[in-house]
Enzyme design. Structure first.
Site, PDB file in Angstrom:
ATOM      1  N   THR A  87       4.658  -6.591   5.704  1.00  0.00           N
ATOM      2  CA  THR A  87       4.022  -7.657   4.926  1.00  0.00           C
ATOM      3  C   THR A  87       4.655  -7.659   3.537  1.00  0.00           C
ATOM      4  O   THR A  87       5.616  -6.954   3.282  1.00  0.00           O
ATOM      5  CB  THR A  87       2.507  -7.421   4.808  1.00  0.00           C
ATOM      6  OG1 THR A  87       2.284  -6.230   4.036  1.00  0.00           O
ATOM      7  CG2 THR A  87       1.858  -7.265   6.180  1.00  0.00           C
ATOM      8  N   PHE A  98       2.908  -1.902   7.645  1.00  0.00           N
ATOM      9  CA  PHE A  98       3.318  -3.078   8.405  1.00  0.00           C
ATOM     10  C   PHE A  98       4.241  -3.939   7.547  1.00  0.00           C
ATOM     11  O   PHE A  98       4.248  -3.834   6.317  1.00  0.00           O
ATOM     12  CB  PHE A  98       2.100  -3.899   8.828  1.00  0.00           C
ATOM     13  CG  PHE A  98       1.327  -3.284   9.973  1.00  0.00           C
ATOM     14  CD1 PHE A  98       1.592  -3.647  11.281  1.00  0.00           C
ATOM     15  CD2 PHE A  98       0.342  -2.342   9.733  1.00  0.00           C
ATOM     16  CE1 PHE A  98       0.901  -3.089  12.339  1.00  0.00           C
ATOM     17  CE2 PHE A  98      -0.365  -1.760  10.784  1.00  0.00           C
ATOM     18  CZ  PHE A  98      -0.078  -2.139  12.095  1.00  0.00           C
ATOM     19  N   SER A 148      -8.975  -2.331   4.704  1.00  0.00           N
ATOM     20  CA  SER A 148      -8.769  -1.126   3.919  1.00  0.00           C
ATOM     21  C   SER A 148      -7.338  -0.627   4.152  1.00  0.00           C
ATOM     22  O   SER A 148      -6.403  -1.422   4.196  1.00  0.00           O
ATOM     23  CB  SER A 148      -9.808  -0.068   4.303  1.00  0.00           C
ATOM     24  OG  SER A 148      -9.679   1.088   3.510  1.00  0.00           O
ATOM     25  N   SER A 198      -9.591   3.577  -4.379  1.00  0.00           N
ATOM     26  CA  SER A 198     -10.242   2.265  -4.267  1.00  0.00           C
ATOM     27  C   SER A 198     -10.542   1.924  -2.810  1.00  0.00           C
ATOM     28  O   SER A 198     -11.608   1.374  -2.496  1.00  0.00           O
ATOM     29  CB  SER A 198      -9.372   1.177  -4.913  1.00  0.00           C
ATOM     30  OG  SER A 198      -8.209   0.896  -4.138  1.00  0.00           O
ATOM     31  N   LYS A 199      -9.630   2.254  -1.912  1.00  0.00           N
ATOM     32  CA  LYS A 199      -9.859   1.953  -0.501  1.00  0.00           C
ATOM     33  C   LYS A 199     -10.914   2.889   0.102  1.00  0.00           C
ATOM     34  O   LYS A 199     -11.689   2.485   0.972  1.00  0.00           O
ATOM     35  CB  LYS A 199      -8.547   2.041   0.278  1.00  0.00           C
ATOM     36  CG  LYS A 199      -7.575   0.903  -0.044  1.00  0.00           C
ATOM     37  CD  LYS A 199      -8.201  -0.457   0.228  1.00  0.00           C
ATOM     38  CE  LYS A 199      -7.222  -1.606   0.044  1.00  0.00           C
ATOM     39  NZ  LYS A 199      -7.828  -2.929   0.310  1.00  0.00           N
ATOM     40  N   TYR A 203      -5.035   3.726  -5.771  1.00  0.00           N
ATOM     41  CA  TYR A 203      -5.158   2.849  -4.595  1.00  0.00           C
ATOM     42  C   TYR A 203      -5.959   3.539  -3.486  1.00  0.00           C
ATOM     43  O   TYR A 203      -6.869   2.941  -2.902  1.00  0.00           O
ATOM     44  CB  TYR A 203      -3.763   2.482  -4.086  1.00  0.00           C
ATOM     45  CG  TYR A 203      -3.771   1.614  -2.849  1.00  0.00           C
ATOM     46  CD1 TYR A 203      -4.178   0.284  -2.922  1.00  0.00           C
ATOM     47  CD2 TYR A 203      -3.383   2.118  -1.619  1.00  0.00           C
ATOM     48  CE1 TYR A 203      -4.197  -0.527  -1.790  1.00  0.00           C
ATOM     49  CE2 TYR A 203      -3.387   1.329  -0.481  1.00  0.00           C
ATOM     50  CZ  TYR A 203      -3.796   0.014  -0.579  1.00  0.00           C
ATOM     51  OH  TYR A 203      -3.813  -0.779   0.552  1.00  0.00           O
ATOM     52  N   SER A 204      -5.632   4.812  -3.213  1.00  0.00           N
ATOM     53  CA  SER A 204      -6.355   5.561  -2.193  1.00  0.00           C
ATOM     54  C   SER A 204      -7.842   5.639  -2.535  1.00  0.00           C
ATOM     55  O   SER A 204      -8.704   5.460  -1.661  1.00  0.00           O
ATOM     56  CB  SER A 204      -5.790   6.976  -2.055  1.00  0.00           C
ATOM     57  OG  SER A 204      -4.461   6.954  -1.581  1.00  0.00           O
ATOM     58  N   GLY A 244       1.297 -12.533   3.803  1.00  0.00           N
ATOM     59  CA  GLY A 244       0.951 -11.275   4.445  1.00  0.00           C
ATOM     60  C   GLY A 244      -0.106 -11.391   5.524  1.00  0.00           C
ATOM     61  O   GLY A 244      -0.162 -12.365   6.276  1.00  0.00           O
ATOM     62  N   ASP A 290     -10.133 -17.060  -6.934  1.00  0.00           N
ATOM     63  CA  ASP A 290      -9.752 -15.785  -7.536  1.00  0.00           C
ATOM     64  C   ASP A 290     -10.969 -14.886  -7.361  1.00  0.00           C
ATOM     65  O   ASP A 290     -12.026 -15.139  -7.963  1.00  0.00           O
ATOM     66  CB  ASP A 290      -9.409 -15.968  -9.014  1.00  0.00           C
ATOM     67  CG  ASP A 290      -8.942 -14.674  -9.680  1.00  0.00           C
ATOM     68  OD1 ASP A 290      -9.282 -13.581  -9.172  1.00  0.00           O
ATOM     69  OD2 ASP A 290      -8.254 -14.753 -10.707  1.00  0.00           O
ATOM     70  N   SER A 303      -2.486 -16.431   0.922  1.00  0.00           N
ATOM     71  CA  SER A 303      -1.199 -17.032   0.572  1.00  0.00           C
ATOM     72  C   SER A 303      -0.031 -16.417   1.327  1.00  0.00           C
ATOM     73  O   SER A 303       0.993 -17.061   1.530  1.00  0.00           O
ATOM     74  CB  SER A 303      -0.948 -16.898  -0.944  1.00  0.00           C
ATOM     75  OG  SER A 303      -1.941 -17.583  -1.673  1.00  0.00           O
TER      76      SER A 303
END
Length: 275
Positions: A187, A185, A138, A155-156, A152-153, A14, A59, A12
């Site tokens: 986004t 970036f 990632s 999970s990646k 977040y770190s 980015g 989803d 959608s």
């Protein structure tokens, strides 16, 4: 260049939207997925200009929708050449401010969902004569346990490790797996980041660590090159990690070669200057 059948998640806005545009311009057939139609106007406008873009609601956290997408591609094409797992989001906050529900949602979207989608589509990827390609988006945040980005770190980092396991397990099927690790970036990532607790001081540290944001078209062109390699039958490694963005290679080297206690001390010192 041979036309490839490509599925991209999170299109959608980015990176996802840019990937769709780039690969459609290159002549490939693109299944571009979106979660919420009300937020996908830019994608649908792009699809109106390119007959080779096929919009599909997905989803990634809904198993029934994953199965429906698999059945659609199997019925129409019988194979899938490239899967790009792009859908995901950021979670920002101190670990003590994150509820169990926030943790579960972060890992569900960033780890479990791409793992389930990939496993569902492996049989179709293995039908590609030149071998399939899986690209997992990632982040350079996967290199370190960054303050306020712990979930977040993590999970990646988990996504990176799963990607390596996938490449080894599917090596006999000539499946290539690439982990793309962007830095900062321009986004909509920040807009979709979920925030928990007070994080204003962490934002200052983040800006110092990562500097200014770069043009996201750079990442789209990288994706284009990766697909082109497969389309042209170029021999590629079974597994690659590709950092991209200013300072990303340096940060990767620091995370792998500096003692962890040094890194923690440096980050902790920087935090004290801002609190």
């Amino acid at each position: 260049m041979k036309q490839m059948n490509i599925l991209i998640t999170g299109c959608s806005k980015g990176f996802g939207l840019l990937f769709v545009e780039k690969l459609a311009q290159d002549g490939h057939k693109v299944y571009a997925t979106y979660r919420d139609r009300s937020n996908a106007d830019a994608l649908f406008e792009l699809a109106e200009r390119h007959h080779n873009i096929h919009t599909v609601q997905l989803d990634v956290n809904e198993g029934a929708q994953i199965q429906a997408v698999r059945e659609l591609i199997e019925r129409v094409d019988g194979r899938l050449n490239v899967l790009i797992n792009n859908a995901g989001y950021g979670l920002m906050g101190e670990l003590t401010d994150l509820s169990p529900a926030l943790w579960k949602e972060q890992f569900q979207t960033n780890v479990f969902a791409p793992a389930e989608l990939t496993c569902q589509l492996i049989p179709l990827l293995n039908q590609a004569p030149e071998g399939g390609l899986v690209v997992n988006i990632s982040s350079i945040a996967s290199y370190l346990g960054l303050p306020a980005f712990g979930a977040y770190s993590a999970s990646k980092a988990a996504l990176n490790t799963l990607s390596m396991s996938l490449a080894i397990e599917q090596s006999s099927n000539n499946l290539s797996v690439v982990v793309v690790e962007p830095g900062p970036f321009r986004t909509k990532f920040r807009d979709s980041t979920v925030q928990a607790g007070e994080i204003s001081n962490y934002q200052k540290v983040r800006s110092k660590l990562f500097g200014t944001q770069e043009d996201p078209e750079t990442v789209a062109h990288l994706i284009g090159r990766l697909v082109e390699e497969k389309a042209n039958g170029k021999a590629t490694p079974l597994f690659r990690e590709i950092p991209i963005g200013k300072g990303s290679n340096i940060l990767r080297l620091i995370s792998r070669w500096l003692p962890q206690e040094w890194i923690v001390s440096l980050l902790a010192r920087e935090m004290k200057r801002n609190f």
